[in-house]
Each structure stands twice: as C-alpha cells, then as structure tokens.
Design a protein around this motif. Structure first.
Motif, short mmCIF file in Angstrom:
data_model
loop_
_atom_site.label_atom_id
_atom_site.label_comp_id
_atom_site.label_asym_id
_atom_site.label_seq_id
_atom_site.Cartn_x
_atom_site.Cartn_y
_atom_site.Cartn_z
N TRP A 1 -3.15 -8.68 28.05
CA TRP A 1 -2.72 -7.89 26.78
C TRP A 1 -1.47 -8.12 26.12
CZ3 TRP A 1 -5.35 -5.15 23.72
CH2 TRP A 1 -4.83 -4.10 22.84
N MET A 2 -0.41 -8.54 27.05
CA MET A 2 1.04 -8.82 26.66
C MET A 2 1.00 -10.02 25.81
SD MET A 2 3.37 -7.22 29.65
CE MET A 2 4.98 -7.91 29.39
N MET A 3 0.21 -11.02 26.47
CA MET A 3 0.19 -12.46 25.94
C MET A 3 -0.44 -12.55 24.50
SD MET A 3 -0.65 -14.68 29.19
CE MET A 3 -0.56 -16.31 28.29
N SER A 4 -1.49 -11.70 24.40
CA SER A 4 -2.24 -11.48 22.96
C SER A 4 -1.48 -10.76 22.12
CB SER A 4 -3.55 -10.84 23.24
OG SER A 4 -4.42 -11.51 24.19
N THR A 5 -0.67 -9.78 22.56
CA THR A 5 0.17 -9.12 21.79
C THR A 5 1.25 -9.91 21.09
OG1 THR A 5 -0.11 -6.98 23.09
CG2 THR A 5 1.79 -6.99 21.67
N MET A 6 1.89 -10.72 21.90
CA MET A 6 2.90 -11.46 21.65
C MET A 6 2.57 -12.85 20.56
SD MET A 6 6.21 -12.19 21.63
CE MET A 6 7.36 -13.48 21.42
N ALA A 7 1.43 -13.42 20.91
CA ALA A 7 0.66 -14.35 19.91
C ALA A 7 0.32 -13.68 18.63
CB ALA A 7 -0.48 -14.95 20.64
N HIS A 8 -0.19 -12.27 18.71
CA HIS A 8 -0.51 -11.89 17.34
C HIS A 8 0.84 -11.40 16.53
CE1 HIS A 8 -2.32 -8.56 14.81
NE2 HIS A 8 -1.11 -8.06 14.80
N GLU A 9 1.90 -11.17 17.24
CA GLU A 9 3.37 -10.66 16.41
C GLU A 9 3.83 -11.91 15.78
OE1 GLU A 9 3.73 -8.06 15.44
OE2 GLU A 9 2.56 -6.63 16.88
N TYR A 10 3.63 -13.21 16.72
CA TYR A 10 4.24 -14.42 16.39
C TYR A 10 3.39 -14.87 15.07
CZ TYR A 10 6.59 -18.76 16.93
OH TYR A 10 7.50 -19.82 16.74
N GLY A 11 2.19 -14.43 15.21
CA GLY A 11 1.28 -14.86 13.98
C GLY A 11 1.88 -14.25 12.89
N HIS A 12 2.24 -13.08 12.64
CA HIS A 12 2.98 -12.59 11.40
C HIS A 12 4.22 -13.29 11.19
CE1 HIS A 12 0.68 -9.05 11.03
NE2 HIS A 12 0.85 -8.34 12.14
N HIS A 13 5.02 -13.84 12.19
CA HIS A 13 6.10 -14.75 11.99
C HIS A 13 5.79 -15.83 11.11
CE1 HIS A 13 10.03 -16.43 12.26
NE2 HIS A 13 9.60 -17.32 12.88
N VAL A 14 4.59 -16.54 11.59
CA VAL A 14 4.06 -18.04 11.00
C VAL A 14 3.79 -17.28 9.46
CG1 VAL A 14 2.15 -19.51 10.65
CG2 VAL A 14 3.00 -18.79 12.88
N GLN A 15 3.30 -16.04 9.17
CA GLN A 15 3.07 -15.65 7.82
C GLN A 15 4.17 -15.62 7.06
OE1 GLN A 15 0.92 -12.08 8.74
NE2 GLN A 15 -1.27 -13.04 8.21
N GLN A 16 5.35 -15.13 7.67
CA GLN A 16 6.68 -15.22 7.01
C GLN A 16 7.31 -16.47 6.61
OE1 GLN A 16 8.07 -12.64 6.01
NE2 GLN A 16 10.48 -13.44 5.73
N MET A 17 7.17 -17.19 7.68
CA MET A 17 7.75 -18.65 7.16
C MET A 17 6.99 -19.40 6.21
SD MET A 17 8.73 -20.03 11.04
CE MET A 17 7.18 -19.84 11.68
N THR A 18 5.43 -19.22 6.01
CA THR A 18 4.63 -19.71 5.10
C THR A 18 4.52 -19.09 3.62
OG1 THR A 18 2.68 -18.80 6.07
CG2 THR A 18 3.24 -21.09 6.74
#
Length: 425
Positions: free
Chosen positions: A301-318
């Motif tokens: 669950w922690m790995m999926s949560t971290m991957a999801h929040e990093y997905g927001h960071h990808v949205q921020q960079m793009t």
C-alpha cells in the motif's frame, strides 16, 4: 730660546752673532777665481771648535713628547705585523724591527694594468653603421609624418576611426533585464489533452527493489518513502525530458498538523502532494497502523501511495496540474469541479500504476504480491471515503485506469482528460 754666552773664539758653523757684535764681511774679489782650500785633517787641533760636544736643549715643562724611543724588539720567530690600510701592491710594507726590504726590483709597482689602446674600426664597419643610422632616421621621419597626417584626419572627422580595437570573435550581447520574454499561450485543454508526455513511450525499468527498511516507526516510515525517490526519479526523468520539460526531484516530509513542513495547510487527514513547494507529505500514523496489522499489505500500500503522489509531481513538471487546477477553479458548479478533481486524481493513479508495471520484475509483483496489489486497487475509491466526497473516482474507475497502465507501463494509457465523464466517475 734663552740667549747663550758667546765663546772667545770666532763663531763656528751654526752659531749666530750676539746682539751688538759686528764682524766686517770680507770683500769678494770677483776677478779672483773661486777654489777650494787645501784639505785639512779632522784631527787638526784647529778644528777643535767643530768637534765640541753639543749642549742639550732646554726642556719645556709644558711640552708633551709623543716619542718614547724605538719599539721593542719582537720575539724570535714571531710573525710580523703588516702595515694596516696599505694600498701598495706586492704586499704590506715592513716597519719596526724588521729587516730592510730585500725584494729585488722596484719597491712600488704600477697600480692597475695599463689602459688598452683605442679600438680601431675598419672602413666597412663605419660605412655600415652610417647607413643603418640613415635608415633608422628615415623610418622615424616617415612614422612621424603618418602620425601627423592621421591626427589631422581624426581631428577633422573624429568618428571616421574606431577608438576601440574590435575582436575577431563576436561579443555576445547580454539580454536587457528590463525586457520581459513572453511565453506563447497554450490553452489548458491543449496542455491537458495533447501533452507530449503521452508520446514519451514506455517507461524504462530502473531494476530497483523495494526498500529493505521495516516501516515500524515514524523515522523508519520516512526513510522508507525517501528510499523510493531515487527509483522514481530514474524512471520518470527520461520521459519528462523527452516531453521537453525540466525535470526536478520532489521532497518528502512527514505530515504534521502542529508543525507544517510544506506550504500546503488545511484539514487534510491523509498523504498529499503540495505543488507550491513540490513536496510529498506523508501521513505516517496511518501507515504505522496498517503495518502492525499486516506488514506485507502495508508495504504494498505504501508503494502504491508513493507512486500515486509522484504521479502528481509528474503532472506538476509537465504543467498539467496547473492547467487542471485552473479548469477546476473556473468550473460553474460543484459537480463540474469534482469531475476535474477526479480526472486529475485518476491520472495520478494511472501514472503510478505505469511506474509499478515498468518495475514489476524487480519489485516482485507476481503471485501473492500481485494479487494483493490488484485487490487494493479495485477496493480503493470514493466509496471508502468517510466523507463520501467523489473527488478521487470510484473503485471501478481506479481499476479502469490502473489495470491497463500496469500492463502497458506507458503514460499514453493515462489521458483521463479526453475520456468521457462516465470513465472518470
């Protein structure tokens, strides 16, 4: 000196007549030749007056004599003391009780060698020097004439000649700090629906493994999340750069309502991403409770949560996160606002699933671990939200976007902004 009493005889050599005495001078006959008289013997009694013993001179009681007799004879074999300060060539001059100078030849030699005769130059050398002098003189005259001419022309037209020598290489002109560079305007929908991140291709595997840290404490949970950041950076950096955006690594902190560690504040009761300072804030208390109940399920669950929040960071960079927030803020009603929120959250879930699918081998997503991840994805959605807010998408929508992205491992599977409202419900 006191007067002395004269003798009865005629005065001898070196005596003077007493005052009052007079002796007639003999008459000199110049016609008579001058001749010496007959030689007389020294023992002649007539010369007794010449051999008379000399009287001592009176002593002046106030006079001080500097002469105290000859110097003492040196000891036999003792070295002689040379005359100090002498500048005579050939050695020091002997003084005192030394024997007379016995060096053959002249005692004083010539000081220094004789001056050399004046150098004689040939006629050819003199002619060459004269010609060289004439050439130098003529060159100086021509240079002076040119300088005068150029000075006159510069005075007549000061701008006709540059005052600074130009370099062969062009000098770069710095940009004017007062000039504002205008970026071409890109509509939000174009940035969201036609972003180049969808064309970046399949994500490459970083071959990284799950962190070996046991998340059984507050500090351990933070280290667990931070240990996943390098792997996420290695996977997403090439895709972001291929989409012509600047890549930046996010920060990871622990969420604390008493002491906020990010620029985003509020009543958030779960892990979140803050775009203001590109920080992921972790709700460590919820993770610790899960880990005590089921360690393996908690780590997945922690790995999926971290991957999801990093997905927001990808949205921020793009720049898609800014565009979606702008569209959500400009929506006319609450239902439309929630739809824009679900599109954004479902895309972050999709990006996270693509990352996990790209590294499923190194992460060990097979067998029981893969089943646990699929179950968690299918049972995560707005139906489990205590506040019943439909802002992240239903569990059906979570699996609709997460399942295909895990298999394709490509951002092209995550264009939630072109999907129908039903697919983002």
């Amino acid at each position: 000196m006191p007067d002395e009493k004269p003798d009865a005889a005629a005065p001898g050599a070196g005596h003077f007549l007493s005052e009052g005495e007079s002796t007639p001078l003999p008459t000199v006959n110049r016609a008579q030749p001058i001749a010496l008289g007959k030689a007389r013997a020294l023992t002649d009694p007539g010369e007794s007056a010449l051999r008379r013993k000399a009287r001592p001179l009176p002593v002046d009681p106030e006079a001080v004599s500097v002469y105290s007799g000859p110097p003492a004879a040196p000891l036999p074999g003792a070295p002689t003391t040379p005359l100090t300060g002498t500048r005579r060539t050939g050695g020091a001059r002997r003084v005192g009780w030394n024997r007379p100078y016995s060096r053959a030849g002249a005692q004083y030699t010539q000081i220094g060698p004789p001056p050399p005769p004046p150098r004689q130059y040939s006629k050819a050398v003199i002619a060459s020097l004269s010609a060289l002098t004439l050439v130098v003189t003529a060159s100086v005259g021509v240079a002076c004439f040119k300088a005068i001419s150029s000075y006159d022309s510069s005075v007549d037209s000061p701008l006709s000649r540059p005052s600074v020598h130009k370099s062969t290489a062009p000098v770069p002109i710095p940009p004017d700090p007062t000039v504002t560079v205008t970026v071409p305007y890109v509509p939000n929908l174009v940035r969201l629906q036609k972003n180049d991140i969808y064309k970046a291709g399949k994500l490459a595997s970083a071959n990284c493994k799950e962190p070996s840290i046991k998340p059984n404490s507050q500090s351990a949970i933070l280290k667990y999340y931070q240990a996943m950041v390098p792997c996420l950076d290695d996977v997403w950096a090439p895709a972001v750069k291929k989409a012509k955006y600047t890549f930046r690594s996010p920060k990871v902190v622990l969420k604390s309502p008493k002491l906020p560690q990010s620029s985003c504040t509020g009543d958030l009761d779960t892990t979140y991403y803050c775009p203001a300072d590109e920080t992921i804030a972790i709700d460590w208390q919820d993770d610790l409770k899960r880990y005590k109940q089921a360690p393996l399920e908690a780590r997945l669950w922690m790995m999926s949560t971290m991957a999801h929040e990093y997905g927001h960071h990808v949205q921020q960079m793009t720049e898609m996160l800014t565009a979606s927030d702008s569209e959500e803020a400009g929506a006319k009603d609450a239902a439309k606002k929630l739809e824009w929120s679900r599109r954004t959250e479902l895309q972050a879930t999709c990006f996270g699933a693509a990352f996990l699918g790209a590294n499923k081998v190194s992460f060990g997503y097979s067998g029981n671990r893969l089943k646990i991840w699929e179950f968690q994805t299918k049972h995560s959605g707005d139906e489990y939200n205590p506040k019943k807010e439909r802002d992240h998408g239903s569990r059906a929508s979570q699996w609709f976007w997460g399942g295909p992205a895990f298999k394709s491992a490509s951002p092209a599977s995550c264009n939630t902004f072109t999907a129908s409202p039903k697919r983002v419900g």
